[in-house]
Scaffold this motif. Sequence first.
Motif, mmCIF file in Angstrom:
data_model
loop_
_atom_site.group_PDB
_atom_site.id
_atom_site.type_symbol
_atom_site.label_atom_id
_atom_site.label_comp_id
_atom_site.label_asym_id
_atom_site.label_seq_id
_atom_site.Cartn_x
_atom_site.Cartn_y
_atom_site.Cartn_z
ATOM 1 N N TYR A 96 1.135 -2.432 -30.056
ATOM 2 C CA TYR A 96 0.270 -1.993 -28.964
ATOM 3 C C TYR A 96 1.091 -1.374 -27.829
ATOM 4 C CZ TYR A 96 -3.927 -4.160 -30.940
ATOM 5 O OH TYR A 96 -4.994 -4.469 -31.740
ATOM 6 N N ALA A 144 -1.760 -5.953 -24.717
ATOM 7 C CA ALA A 144 -1.617 -7.023 -25.712
ATOM 8 C C ALA A 144 -1.528 -8.353 -24.990
ATOM 9 C CB ALA A 144 -0.379 -6.794 -26.573
ATOM 10 N N HIS A 161 -6.445 -12.501 -25.825
ATOM 11 C CA HIS A 161 -6.606 -11.052 -25.632
ATOM 12 C C HIS A 161 -8.085 -10.674 -25.749
ATOM 13 C CE1 HIS A 161 -5.820 -6.713 -26.543
ATOM 14 N NE2 HIS A 161 -6.662 -6.874 -27.540
#
Lengths: 170, 202
Positions: free
Chosen positions: B42, B166, B173
């Motif tokens: 990410y 993230a 998350h």
Amino acid sequence: MNPPVVCKPARAIIEGNPALLVFKGAAEYPEFSALLGAVREQGAPVIFAEAAQRRLAEGLAAARPGEHWIDLPRLSAFLGTALSLLLRQRNVQTLLVAGGRTNVEVHYSFVDAHQNDFFCRVAEDCMAAEPPALQEGALKAMEYLQTGARQTAAALVRALKADRAHRPNP
Amino acid sequence: MSTRESGPLGKPALLVIDVQGDIKTPRYDPARHFPMLQFHEYMQRIPPLITVARASGIPIIFLQEVHHPSLIDFGRELDGFERIHCIEDSPGNAIAPEMGRRPEDFYIRKRRYSAFFGTELDIYLKGLGARSVLLVGGFTDVCVHYTFADAHQRGLVCRVVKDCVAGSSREAHDAALQAMESLQPGSICGRDELICELAGQQ
């Protein structure tokens, strides 16, 4: 290169002096009255946080002389209010929280308490998320920040009573 | 730049939050289940967004969490799940070189989770005339979420780029994304969708 190894201190539920922050709707939970009673018995500060309009509409019935009302212009009880000053002035280290929306006022007030170096504990049986599906996520997020953040009103009452037994007479 | 103000984002600023250290190597620790498994993937999706933002004249503000080696500025941060982190000037705490930070970018060090807490961010945003913030970086459930909450309470329009943030765990998350969407509906978007929106606004 490695950071120094530091053992995490075990924290008590009540570290130093407590105060109770009460959001809207707390009184609707049957567990709340014992918590409010225990805090009052200890002579600890009680702070009611609500939007000013609601306060005017409903009157000041719940607060006693010497207790505090703060207007809640945003979501966190610390934003745009004198709460941080008030807690420092009253020498508070641990903020207990009841009422309000777990995922909104409670969570964001918790974060600001945390960032302002206060210990913070929430009575999870005296609050509800809106929508309800967000309750567990908000509670877990607070527990991530401070181990022991999640409490029940009864556990807080027990801790307050045990704490009081160890204090010299006021 | 002037036409940008007519779009739904008004004048945005891109906040790159705590993208520090090595972002190429997976850092998932199965013993602690921390951070989320795809953390590094990410984070590596951020630089192309920075490139587009730069080309669109959007100011880039890098936020870097730091703590003093004496540990005096941790406050309550070691009373929960987190361990000692982000010691200032330690090599592992440098902003990831992949982010391509330039001298003209804004750069703010912070000692708490929210990018607003005890920093000059308010002053910069006001000076920039920014009316919205685009959030990328980590953790979704801590620094991103709490920066979002402060931005929201200041009346700023927020966008969280869900594939450029993230979390401390996948569960945290997802919960944070849900919480932010609940606070400001429409605030969660994908990177490529945002890139199109920025291009369309130009």
